[in-house]
Write a protein that holds these residues in place. Sequence first.
Motif, PDB file in Angstrom:
ATOM      1  N   PHE A  49      20.339 -24.205  35.447  1.00 49.45           N
ATOM      2  CA  PHE A  49      20.824 -23.917  34.100  1.00 49.45           C
ATOM      3  C   PHE A  49      22.050 -23.003  34.174  1.00 49.45           C
ATOM      4  O   PHE A  49      23.050 -23.208  33.488  1.00 49.45           O
ATOM      5  CB  PHE A  49      19.697 -23.250  33.304  1.00 49.45           C
ATOM      6  N   THR A  50      21.976 -21.993  35.030  1.00 53.63           N
ATOM      7  CA  THR A  50      23.080 -21.050  35.197  1.00 53.63           C
ATOM      8  C   THR A  50      24.209 -21.648  36.030  1.00 53.63           C
ATOM      9  O   THR A  50      25.387 -21.529  35.681  1.00 53.63           O
ATOM     10  CB  THR A  50      22.573 -19.759  35.860  1.00 53.63           C
ATOM     11  N   ALA A  53      29.729 -23.771  36.524  1.00 55.77           N
ATOM     12  CA  ALA A  53      30.610 -24.802  37.081  1.00 55.77           C
ATOM     13  C   ALA A  53      31.405 -25.525  35.998  1.00 55.77           C
ATOM     14  O   ALA A  53      32.290 -26.321  36.307  1.00 55.77           O
ATOM     15  CB  ALA A  53      29.787 -25.813  37.878  1.00 55.77           C
ATOM     16  N   GLY A  54      31.072 -25.269  34.721  1.00 53.25           N
ATOM     17  CA  GLY A  54      31.826 -25.868  33.621  1.00 53.25           C
ATOM     18  C   GLY A  54      31.349 -27.237  33.198  1.00 53.25           C
ATOM     19  O   GLY A  54      32.082 -27.965  32.515  1.00 53.25           O
ATOM     20  N   THR A  65      18.415 -31.020  24.964  1.00 44.96           N
ATOM     21  CA  THR A  65      19.824 -31.116  25.344  1.00 44.96           C
ATOM     22  C   THR A  65      20.525 -29.785  25.084  1.00 44.96           C
ATOM     23  O   THR A  65      20.209 -29.075  24.127  1.00 44.96           O
ATOM     24  CB  THR A  65      20.532 -32.240  24.576  1.00 44.96           C
ATOM     25  N   PHE A  66      21.476 -29.484  25.974  1.00 41.06           N
ATOM     26  CA  PHE A  66      22.238 -28.240  25.874  1.00 41.06           C
ATOM     27  C   PHE A  66      23.728 -28.555  25.956  1.00 41.06           C
ATOM     28  O   PHE A  66      24.144 -29.462  26.685  1.00 41.06           O
ATOM     29  CB  PHE A  66      21.872 -27.280  27.016  1.00 41.06           C
ATOM     30  N   ARG A 115      28.267 -20.550  28.279  1.00 35.76           N
ATOM     31  CA  ARG A 115      26.799 -20.524  28.342  1.00 35.76           C
ATOM     32  C   ARG A 115      26.250 -21.735  27.597  1.00 35.76           C
ATOM     33  O   ARG A 115      26.856 -22.219  26.639  1.00 35.76           O
ATOM     34  CB  ARG A 115      26.236 -19.241  27.727  1.00 35.76           C
ATOM     35  N   TYR A 116      25.071 -22.203  28.039  1.00 29.82           N
ATOM     36  CA  TYR A 116      24.444 -23.338  27.372  1.00 29.82           C
ATOM     37  C   TYR A 116      23.690 -22.892  26.129  1.00 29.82           C
ATOM     38  O   TYR A 116      22.969 -21.891  26.137  1.00 29.82           O
ATOM     39  CB  TYR A 116      23.469 -24.048  28.313  1.00 29.82           C
ATOM     40  N   GLU A 117      23.873 -23.689  25.063  1.00 25.59           N
ATOM     41  CA  GLU A 117      23.101 -23.515  23.838  1.00 25.59           C
ATOM     42  C   GLU A 117      22.357 -24.809  23.549  1.00 25.59           C
ATOM     43  O   GLU A 117      22.881 -25.900  23.795  1.00 25.59           O
ATOM     44  CB  GLU A 117      24.025 -23.178  22.659  1.00 25.59           C
ATOM     45  N   THR A 118      21.154 -24.698  23.034  1.00 25.13           N
ATOM     46  CA  THR A 118      20.353 -25.877  22.704  1.00 25.13           C
ATOM     47  C   THR A 118      21.024 -26.672  21.598  1.00 25.13           C
ATOM     48  O   THR A 118      21.424 -26.117  20.563  1.00 25.13           O
ATOM     49  CB  THR A 118      18.943 -25.462  22.255  1.00 25.13           C
ATOM     50  N   THR A 119      21.148 -27.980  21.813  1.00 20.92           N
ATOM     51  CA  THR A 119      21.754 -28.849  20.800  1.00 20.92           C
ATOM     52  C   THR A 119      20.758 -29.838  20.203  1.00 20.92           C
ATOM     53  O   THR A 119      21.074 -30.524  19.231  1.00 20.92           O
ATOM     54  CB  THR A 119      22.946 -29.622  21.389  1.00 20.92           C
TER      55      THR A 119
END
Length: 200
Positions: A135-136, A141-142, A159-160, A166-170
């Motif tokens: 996740f990190t 890495a973009g 899905t993020f 940073r990843y956010e839940t979509t």
Amino acid sequence: MVRSSSAETVKVVVSWPDHLLTLAEWSALPNERGSCRELVDGVLLVAPQPPRHQLAVWRLAAQLEPALPRRVAALARVELVIEETHPPTVRVPDVLVVGGAAGAAHATRVYPPDVLAAIEIVSPGSRRTDRIMKFTEYAEAGIEHYWLLETDGSVRLTTFGLRDGRYETTGTYTGQVTLELDGMVLPLDLDALTALRTTA
């Protein structure tokens, strides 16, 4: 049977690398069927791949592939080079949606700029890796999209999307769904990924 298993374990431990591997050494390692092999900061990691997990991987790639345009491909179990300089990190995501030259060539080794979405299917031996470490790493890495598929009980997909690094839940999905990825419409039957075949 137990004695044979123990002997194999000892053999593996004795022959385990005693130094941080280079990318060239990693590439020269023999393939091991039934396991997932990754390289993290030069350290070799190997995890088993349960049959249910492997089934879901190949079925997911097969569901995605027909919906993708030319020069975009759903690739199962290919190398994703996160860090090329020593000590290198090479992940092997369950499924990658890749574009450009890598998608057109169905490459066996890709880099973060090639990746439209990285998809991991959580198994008992990968929970912490998929939910925290990858996740990190994928965010740093973009990689714009990260999908996490849970198969314990009913199949569930979360899905993020990358927002400010940073990843956010979509979204969270079950059953039959239609997802949008970079303008592509992707229909998926999540329950079919692990469903057993019925006999007539």
